[in-house]
Structures are given as C-alpha cells and as structure tokens.
Design an enzyme around this catalytic site. Structure first.
Site, PDB file in Angstrom:
ATOM      1  N   SER A   1      80.926 -13.516  40.002  1.00 15.80           N
ATOM      2  CA  SER A   1      79.538 -13.842  39.672  1.00 15.80           C
ATOM      3  C   SER A   1      78.869 -14.472  40.880  1.00 15.80           C
ATOM      4  O   SER A   1      79.545 -15.016  41.778  1.00 15.80           O
ATOM      5  CB  SER A   1      79.498 -14.821  38.494  1.00 15.80           C
ATOM      6  OG  SER A   1      78.195 -15.316  38.263  1.00 15.80           O
TER       7      SER A   1
ATOM      8  N   TYR B   1      81.308 -22.651  33.451  1.00 16.46           N
ATOM      9  CA  TYR B   1      81.248 -21.226  33.770  1.00 16.46           C
ATOM     10  C   TYR B   1      81.433 -21.021  35.270  1.00 16.46           C
ATOM     11  O   TYR B   1      82.223 -20.178  35.711  1.00 16.46           O
ATOM     12  CB  TYR B   1      79.910 -20.659  33.317  1.00 16.46           C
ATOM     13  CG  TYR B   1      79.697 -19.200  33.668  1.00 16.46           C
ATOM     14  CD1 TYR B   1      80.211 -18.192  32.864  1.00 16.46           C
ATOM     15  CD2 TYR B   1      78.982 -18.832  34.809  1.00 16.46           C
ATOM     16  CE1 TYR B   1      80.016 -16.855  33.181  1.00 16.46           C
ATOM     17  CE2 TYR B   1      78.783 -17.508  35.138  1.00 16.46           C
ATOM     18  CZ  TYR B   1      79.304 -16.520  34.322  1.00 16.46           C
ATOM     19  OH  TYR B   1      79.118 -15.202  34.648  1.00 16.46           O
TER      20      TYR B   1
END
Length: 258
Positions: free
Chosen positions: A149, A162
């Site tokens: 990500s 996250y």
C-alpha cells in the site's frame, strides 16, 4: 535474448489470488484471466466466490476456479493450497491480496481490533506465501506478489495499525526475496495509492477527502482498479525475472511529492 512478444506472456500460468471476491483482488484476478492465466479466486464465502468467478468468466471468456478457505488459519491454508494444486495444477503465481482496513483513533483500538487487522493483512501473507513457496521452491520457479500500500511508506491519523501491517508486509516481501530468491522465486510488492472501490466509496463521496486526494496526487484523481492490472501483469511476467524484493507503487505520484 527473449523475443519481445514473449516478455509479457503469462498465458497458461496458474494463479491464486487471495481475497478476490470483490474490490482490488477481483480486478487483479480478472486482469490475469484476460491475459490467459488459469485463475483461482480465494475467499471465505463460497456463494460470493461463485458469483465473482461468473463475473470474470462473462467478461473474459475464461474458466475461473474457486477455493474457499480462511487465509488466517494455518491448517486451512495448507489444506487449501494442496487442494488447489490437486484440482487445478501447480501454482506459478500467488497474489497475496487479502486485507482489511479499520479506521479508528489509535487510543480506541482494542486488542481484538489489533489482532484481527494483523492476522488479515500480514499473517495471511506469511501463511499462504510459506505454503505456496514450499511447492514453488521444489520446482525452482514462481512469482509471488504481495499487495502492499501507499501506507507501507506514509500514514494518516486513524489508520496507524493498518499502516503498521502494510509496512511490515513490505519488509516481509524483502525477507521472502532473501530466502526464496536463490531458489528461483521472484517476490515483489504492489503498492496501490488511493483507489476507488466499493470499500472506499464513503471516502470518495466525501467532498473534503476527495479534494485532499486530488490535491495531493500529481495525477489529480483517485486511482481505478484497472490502473493496477498492468503493473501486476508486469511483475508476474518474464519481463520481471530479474526484479526481486521491490515494491512498485501505483499511486499517481502521491508518494513522490510533499
């Protein structure tokens, strides 16, 4: 020297894509199927997997297989990967896409919240990667792509856990390269930026947040799932046979600017 038209040829390769019943995983699986791969969708909901497989078949004409197992459960992963190879064939490609987001201030994050996001985003990649690599190493070849990500590099308030999992996934990718590269495997990461999916729809529809994304992104827009397909095809193709332990960010340039 390999003929240029063979550099990106992945037809006939068997690919397992975890977390592929919807969103980014579904788009990536569809992109591989359109390129001629024999694709296996993974998730926990058999009904949703069947629907997702039918959608890809309708769009590409390719037969798509499914494998319902929990990627956070070690014994289930071992049985699931063995079943896929028995039914479909030896895996050439693994895309570790299964993941989740849970937005909450860090002080409000519970122990259960933490373990759930770590298990889903990080432990699953280790479990499925390890089980698949056991077989790939014996064959002396294989491509593994971990879906990292933009948050493998940067973070915003409210998504610290996250980002922690995605940062760790980046380093797990490099560690897999170090251990398995000598056995003929290439392990790389694909790092999406802000991509418009059904899961990010509330953010897309928030005018303030969308203005921030567009203002921070040199491309001036949200990413689309289709933007990720070419990068994945490259990483799993012969063109990337000497690319290992890298993360390719597909973020419209966001990670490159202040």
């Amino acid at each position: 020297m390999q003929a240029p038209d063979r550099l990106f040829d992945i037809a006939g390769r068997v690919a397992l894509v975890t977390g592929s019943s919807r969103g980014i995983g579904h788009a990536l699986a569809g992109g591989l199927a359109a390129a001629g791969c024999v694709v296996v969708l993974n998730g926990r909901d058999e009904r949703r997997l069947a629907e997702a497989a039918a959608e890809i078949t309708e769009a590409t004409g390719a037969a798509v297989h499914t494998a319902a197992f929990d990627v956070t459960d070690g014994p289930a992963v071992a049985a699931g990967v063995a079943d896929v190879e028995d039914r479909v064939g030896p895996l050439d490609i693994l895309v570790n896409n299964a993941g989740m987001q849970h937005r909450k201030p860090l002080l409000d994050f519970t122990d259960a919240d933490w373990h759930r996001i770590v298990d889903t985003n990080l432990t699953s990649a280790f479990l499925v990667g390890r089980e698949t690599a056991r077989r790939m190493v014996g064959r002396g070849r294989g491509k593994i792509v971990n879906i990292c990500s933009l948050q493998s590099e940067v973070v915003r308030p409210g998504i610290a856990p996250y980002a922690a999992t995605k940062g760790a996934l980046k380093m797990l990718t490099k560690g897999m390269c170090a251990d398995w590269g000598p056995h003929g495997l290439q392990v790389n990461g694909l790092g999406p930026g802000y991509i418009e999916t059904e899961l990010t729809r509330p953010l897309v529809e928030d005018p303030e947040f969308t203005a921030w994304v567009r203002g921070r992104t040199p491309a001036g827009r949200w990413g689309r799932v289709e933007d990720l397909v070419g990068a994945l095809r490259y990483l799993v193709s012969p063109a990337a046979d000497f690319v290992n332990g890298q993360v390719l960010y597909v973020d419209g340039g966001m990670s490159s600017v202040l």
